[in-house]
Write an enzyme that holds these catalytic residues in place. Structure first.
Site, PDB file in Angstrom:
ATOM      1  N   HIS A  38       8.417  -4.485   8.873  1.00 45.81           N
ATOM      2  CA  HIS A  38       7.508  -4.660   7.734  1.00 45.81           C
ATOM      3  C   HIS A  38       8.253  -4.559   6.397  1.00 45.81           C
ATOM      4  O   HIS A  38       7.926  -5.261   5.445  1.00 45.81           O
ATOM      5  CB  HIS A  38       6.411  -3.588   7.799  1.00 45.81           C
ATOM      6  CG  HIS A  38       5.236  -3.856   6.929  1.00 45.81           C
ATOM      7  ND1 HIS A  38       4.341  -4.875   7.169  1.00 45.81           N
ATOM      8  CD2 HIS A  38       4.781  -3.229   5.800  1.00 45.81           C
ATOM      9  CE1 HIS A  38       3.398  -4.869   6.248  1.00 45.81           C
ATOM     10  NE2 HIS A  38       3.640  -3.880   5.396  1.00 45.81           N
ATOM     11  N   SER A  40       2.330  -7.102   1.591  1.00 47.84           N
ATOM     12  CA  SER A  40       1.406  -6.278   2.363  1.00 47.84           C
ATOM     13  C   SER A  40       0.057  -6.233   1.647  1.00 47.84           C
ATOM     14  O   SER A  40      -0.577  -7.276   1.472  1.00 47.84           O
ATOM     15  CB  SER A  40       2.003  -4.888   2.576  1.00 47.84           C
ATOM     16  OG  SER A  40       1.290  -4.169   3.551  1.00 47.84           O
ATOM     17  N   MET A  41      -0.427  -5.063   1.201  1.00 46.29           N
ATOM     18  CA  MET A  41      -1.698  -5.031   0.494  1.00 46.29           C
ATOM     19  C   MET A  41      -1.682  -5.940  -0.730  1.00 46.29           C
ATOM     20  O   MET A  41      -2.704  -6.518  -1.097  1.00 46.29           O
ATOM     21  CB  MET A  41      -2.038  -3.605   0.063  1.00 46.29           C
ATOM     22  CG  MET A  41      -3.393  -3.506  -0.630  1.00 46.29           C
ATOM     23  SD  MET A  41      -3.827  -1.855  -1.201  1.00 46.29           S
ATOM     24  CE  MET A  41      -5.497  -2.196  -1.815  1.00 46.29           C
ATOM     25  N   ASP A  53       7.417  -6.806  13.038  1.00 47.97           N
ATOM     26  CA  ASP A  53       6.559  -6.075  12.109  1.00 47.97           C
ATOM     27  C   ASP A  53       5.514  -5.301  12.908  1.00 47.97           C
ATOM     28  O   ASP A  53       4.588  -5.890  13.464  1.00 47.97           O
ATOM     29  CB  ASP A  53       5.886  -7.062  11.146  1.00 47.97           C
ATOM     30  CG  ASP A  53       5.136  -6.380  10.010  1.00 47.97           C
ATOM     31  OD1 ASP A  53       4.766  -5.197  10.167  1.00 47.97           O
ATOM     32  OD2 ASP A  53       4.912  -7.031   8.977  1.00 47.97           O
ATOM     33  N   TRP A 104       0.840  -1.197   0.000  1.00 47.81           N
ATOM     34  CA  TRP A 104       0.000   0.000   0.000  1.00 47.81           C
ATOM     35  C   TRP A 104       0.876   1.247   0.000  1.00 47.81           C
ATOM     36  O   TRP A 104       1.865   1.338   0.721  1.00 47.81           O
ATOM     37  CB  TRP A 104      -0.870  -0.014   1.254  1.00 47.81           C
ATOM     38  CG  TRP A 104      -1.623   1.249   1.527  1.00 47.81           C
ATOM     39  CD1 TRP A 104      -2.865   1.574   1.073  1.00 47.81           C
ATOM     40  CD2 TRP A 104      -1.183   2.365   2.326  1.00 47.81           C
ATOM     41  NE1 TRP A 104      -3.238   2.815   1.537  1.00 47.81           N
ATOM     42  CE2 TRP A 104      -2.215   3.331   2.318  1.00 47.81           C
ATOM     43  CE3 TRP A 104      -0.024   2.643   3.040  1.00 47.81           C
ATOM     44  CZ2 TRP A 104      -2.127   4.541   2.990  1.00 47.81           C
ATOM     45  CZ3 TRP A 104       0.082   3.858   3.716  1.00 47.81           C
ATOM     46  CH2 TRP A 104      -0.961   4.787   3.692  1.00 47.81           C
TER      47      TRP A 104
END
Length: 323
Positions: A302, A156-157, A273, A90
């Site tokens: 992350h 992630s996204m 994370d 994202w």
């Protein structure tokens, strides 16, 4: 005695005549030059029209693919061999994969990475930030580049996009799946969404800058230049896109899709994370996806593709070889 004429002296009429003749000769030379230039241009145009096939096809393909609704999506396509396709986090863009694309393309892997709509160099249509449309964009990328036997990497996204793609478009072209620092399969608490959106609307640059240390890890040892580079990626993303994409992440529930991922799945996540805590994301995904492997990087944040890039790249290569 006849008067002798001085031929070195010109009458006014003779001077005008000579000037006129000289001007005419200049115009004639200029017309010849123009004719030559026109003829040369015609030859070059003819040559270009005679061989449009290879060059024209490449120019038409260009660095963009048309998404499901025609939105132009920027992509990179480096190397040859088995393909690996990267979906970025994202707010960022395909630049985040720089170290993987460089290394893997030199090791006989075809590396494809693209910018999500509203991110990086892709078009910003102001709509289509739901997972269904984003999965359609991913499908367009795979189909128009004619990719098969793909190692699909969702970060992630991007992990949600990858899962929704397989659910909606099938796994015929996908050989294996890597989920990196993934988002939660479901969020019960949506209380942070409003404050998150308010922060973006109030002072987006400051809000994004405050988030970079959480992405890279406060003790990861990354340089200020690296942090600035990540922030720059965040800041060129569309404000509309990042707000709507965050709403999609918060509102998505893909728990029902996880049991149907009947391909090899590797989950890679750090135990530090702070963006997507391991116990709420990677651990839950590993429990829900039959036969999946969870690989935990001790001390990793992350931004694992940057902070632990060498190990991460080696794991991708190994997984492609074993899948």
């Amino acid at each position: 005695m006849a008067e002798q004429l001085d031929h070195s002296t010109k009458t006014p009429f003779e001077g005008d005549a000579r000037q006129a003749q000289h001007g005419w000769m200049q115009r004639r030379a200029a017309m010849k030059s123009m004719a030559a230039i026109t003829a040369l241009a015609a030859i070059n145009v003819g040559r270009a029209e005679a061989q449009p096939t290879a060059h024209g096809a490449q120019m038409a393909r260009g660095p963009f693919v048309a998404g499901g609704d025609g939105t132009r999506l920027f992509y990179r396509d480096w190397g040859t061999g088995k393909p690996i396709l990267f979906c970025h986090p994202w707010g960022l863009n395909s630049d985040i994969w720089e170290y993987q694309l460089t290394e893997l393309s030199e090791q006989g892997v075809r590396c494809v990475a693209y910018d999500r709509r509203g991110h990086g160099r892709s078009e910003d249509p102001g709509r289509g930030y739901d997972y269904g449309t984003l999965a359609g964009d991913l499908a367009a990328m795979i189909e128009q580049l004619d990719l098969h036997d793909v190692t699909l990497v969702g970060y992630s996204m991007g992990s949600g996009e990858a899962i929704h793609y397989i659910s909606r478009h099938g796994r015929e072209r996908i050989a294996r799946l890597v989920l990196v620092s993934p988002v939660a399969p479901f969020r019960e608490d949506h209380s942070m969404l409003d404050s998150f959106t308010a922060g973006l609307k109030k002072d987006r640059p400051a809000f994004m800058a405050a988030g970079v240390p959480f992405f890279l890890g406060k003790d990861s040892g990354t340089s200020p230049a690296m942090a600035q580079w990540v922030l720059d990626q965040f800041l060129i993303a569309s404000p509309k896109a990042v707000i709507e994409c965050n709403r999609s992440i918060a509102g998505d529930d893909h728990r029902a899709l996880l049991g149907k991922l009947s391909i090899p799945v590797l989950i890679i996540q750090g135990d530090h994370d702070e963006v997507s805590p391991l116990e709420l994301t990677g651990r839950k995904l590993a429990e829900a996806i039959p036969g999946s492997e969870l690989r935990i990087y001790e001390g990793a944040p992350h931004g694992i593709a940057l902070t632990h890039r060498d190990r991460f790249t080696r794991d991708l290569i190994g997984f492609m070889g074993n899948g």
